[in-house]
Each structure stands twice: as structure tokens, then as C-alpha cells.
Motif scaffolding. Structure first.
Motif, short mmCIF file in Angstrom:
data_model
loop_
_atom_site.label_atom_id
_atom_site.label_comp_id
_atom_site.label_asym_id
_atom_site.label_seq_id
_atom_site.Cartn_x
_atom_site.Cartn_y
_atom_site.Cartn_z
N ILE A 102 0.85 -1.17 0.00
CA ILE A 102 0.00 0.00 0.00
C ILE A 102 0.90 1.23 0.00
O ILE A 102 1.80 1.35 0.80
N GLU A 103 0.64 2.13 -0.95
CA GLU A 103 1.43 3.35 -1.04
C GLU A 103 0.80 4.43 -0.17
O GLU A 103 -0.41 4.53 -0.07
N THR A 104 1.64 5.23 0.43
CA THR A 104 1.16 6.34 1.25
C THR A 104 1.46 7.65 0.54
O THR A 104 2.60 7.92 0.19
N PHE A 105 0.42 8.44 0.33
CA PHE A 105 0.57 9.76 -0.25
C PHE A 105 0.68 10.75 0.91
O PHE A 105 -0.14 10.74 1.82
N THR A 106 1.68 11.62 0.87
CA THR A 106 1.85 12.62 1.92
C THR A 106 1.82 14.00 1.29
O THR A 106 2.53 14.26 0.32
N SER A 107 0.99 14.87 1.84
CA SER A 107 0.90 16.25 1.38
C SER A 107 1.44 17.16 2.48
O SER A 107 0.80 17.33 3.51
N LYS A 108 2.63 17.73 2.24
CA LYS A 108 3.20 18.65 3.24
C LYS A 108 2.35 19.89 3.36
O LYS A 108 2.03 20.34 4.44
N GLY A 109 1.97 20.48 2.23
CA GLY A 109 1.14 21.68 2.25
C GLY A 109 -0.24 21.42 2.80
O GLY A 109 -0.83 22.26 3.46
N GLY A 110 -0.77 20.23 2.50
CA GLY A 110 -2.10 19.87 2.99
C GLY A 110 -2.10 19.39 4.42
O GLY A 110 -3.14 19.33 5.07
N GLY A 111 -0.91 19.01 4.93
CA GLY A 111 -0.80 18.59 6.32
C GLY A 111 -1.43 17.25 6.62
O GLY A 111 -1.94 17.04 7.72
N PHE A 112 -1.40 16.34 5.66
CA PHE A 112 -2.00 15.03 5.89
C PHE A 112 -1.26 13.94 5.13
O PHE A 112 -0.44 14.22 4.25
N SER A 113 -1.55 12.72 5.48
CA SER A 113 -1.09 11.57 4.71
C SER A 113 -2.27 10.62 4.53
O SER A 113 -3.20 10.61 5.34
N LEU A 114 -2.21 9.86 3.44
CA LEU A 114 -3.29 8.95 3.11
C LEU A 114 -2.71 7.66 2.56
O LEU A 114 -1.95 7.68 1.59
N LYS A 115 -3.04 6.55 3.19
CA LYS A 115 -2.68 5.24 2.64
C LYS A 115 -3.69 4.96 1.54
O LYS A 115 -4.87 4.77 1.80
N GLN A 116 -3.19 4.96 0.31
CA GLN A 116 -4.07 4.83 -0.85
C GLN A 116 -4.56 3.40 -1.01
O GLN A 116 -3.86 2.46 -0.67
N PRO A 117 -5.76 3.25 -1.58
CA PRO A 117 -6.24 1.90 -1.88
C PRO A 117 -5.27 1.20 -2.82
O PRO A 117 -4.70 1.83 -3.72
#
Length: 187
Positions: free
Chosen positions: A59-74
Motif C-alpha cells: 500500500i502506497e502512502t501519499f503525503t501532502s506537506k502543504g495539505g498537512g495530511f497523509s493517506l494510505k491509498q487503496p
């Protein structure tokens, strides 16, 4: 009579050997089964979502520094979906927007529309929108003292219903509960 004794002895020996063989094989299979079960339990306790055996997709994790979040993508998004991560619209009250698009020729197909967008906005802006009958709480992915992160999804599939992209787009849509479970506000 001698032949009868010999026959009984041979039958007894065969019976004993058969018993030994059956018992031995059963014990071995039992031991092998126990060993296999122990190995499976050991493997499953050491495997996490991020460290999977080589034969499984990670599972890849997308991290947004500007958005201040991370999301484990489907998992189904791997090599199928790309993100555009950019500063939001101050007039609309958004701090940051991250939109996920179907990939077309290896690039996000921004002309078609996103599969999902995560918007970071100030709490004050969110409160004013809610006061005007804005987004429901089910769209909230995360909150902090200053910000609220919302998820929006398209109302319809932007592709022609006979196209391959139409089918792929529908396949890439995800349940809001999955996103909520895999979304994390970064400090």
C-alpha cells in the motif's frame, strides 16, 4: 501346523509394522501441519500493511506537506491514480487542495475531473459554510484547532459510458469509510 504358526507370525509382524507405519505417518503429518500452522501465525503477526511479503502489492502512502495530511491509498490505485497537490483558493476559504485523478498516458487526467478531492480549510471558514447548510460531518476526514479536512467525490462519472476510462473510473472510486480509516493529519 508349523505353517499355520508361521502364517500367524507373519500376519502379526505385518500388523505391527502397519501400525508403526500408520502411527509414524500420522505423527509426521500432524507435526508438519502444526509446523505449517505455527509458521503462518508467525508470518501474519510480523506482517503489517506497509511491510508485506514480496508477492503482495504494498500500500502506497501519499503525503501532502502543504495539505498537512497523509493517506494510505487503496491498493487498486497503484499505477492507476495520480494526485495534483496545490495551494487552495483564498477567496473560497480553502488553504490547500489535493485531487486524485485517473491516469491517462501516465499523467493525471485533470480535464475529466477528480475521483476524489481532499480540501484543507480554516475552521472559521468551515463553520461559516456549515452555518449556511454546507457540507455534512460525514465528509470530514480530520480536524485540528485551526483546520478541517474535507473529502468530496464526483456526482457522476465524467467519461463516456462506452469508454474503457468509464469502467476504470468506476473501479477506482472508494468508500468514504476506507478513506477515513487511512487518512491521518500530520503535525
Amino acid at each position: 501346523m508349523n505353517n499355520l504358526k508361521q502364517l500367524k507370525s507373519v500376519i502379526a509382524i505385518i500388523a505391527v509394522l502397519t501400525l508403526i507405519l500408520v502411527t509414524g505417518c500420522t505423527d509426521n503429518k500432524s507435526a508438519e501441519a502444526s509446523q505449517i500452522q505455527e509458521n503462518l501465525l508467525k508470518d501474519s503477526s510480523q506482517t503489517s500493511h506497509e511491510e508485506q511479503p514480496e508477492n503482495k502489492v504494498q500500500i502506497e502512502t501519499f503525503t501532502s506537506k502543504g495539505g498537512g495530511f497523509s493517506l494510505k491509498q487503496p491498493e487498486k490505485w497503484n499505477d492507476q491514480v495520480g494526485a495534483i497537490d496545490e495551494k487552495g483558493d483564498p477567496i473560497a476559504g480553502t488553504e490547500w487542495e489535493t485531487s486524485f485523478y485517473l491516469l491517462k498516458d501516465g499523467k493525471p487526467d485533470i480535464d475529466a475531473g477528480s475521483i476524489m478531492t481532499i480540501t484543507k480549510m480554516t475552521r472559521a471558514q468551515y463553520d461559516s459554510i456549515v452555518a449556511e447548510e454546507g457540507p455534512s460531518s460525514q465528509n470530514i476526514l480530520g480536524e485540528s484547532k485551526e483546520f478541517v479536512w474535507l473529502m468530496t467525490t464526483p456526482q457522476s462519472n465524467p467519461y463516456d459510458d462506452k469508454s474503457e476510462e468509464y469502467k476504470r473510473f468506476n473501479t477506482m472510486l472508494v468508500d468514504a469509510e476506507f478513506i477515513k480509516m487511512h487518512f491521518k493529519v500530520n503535525n
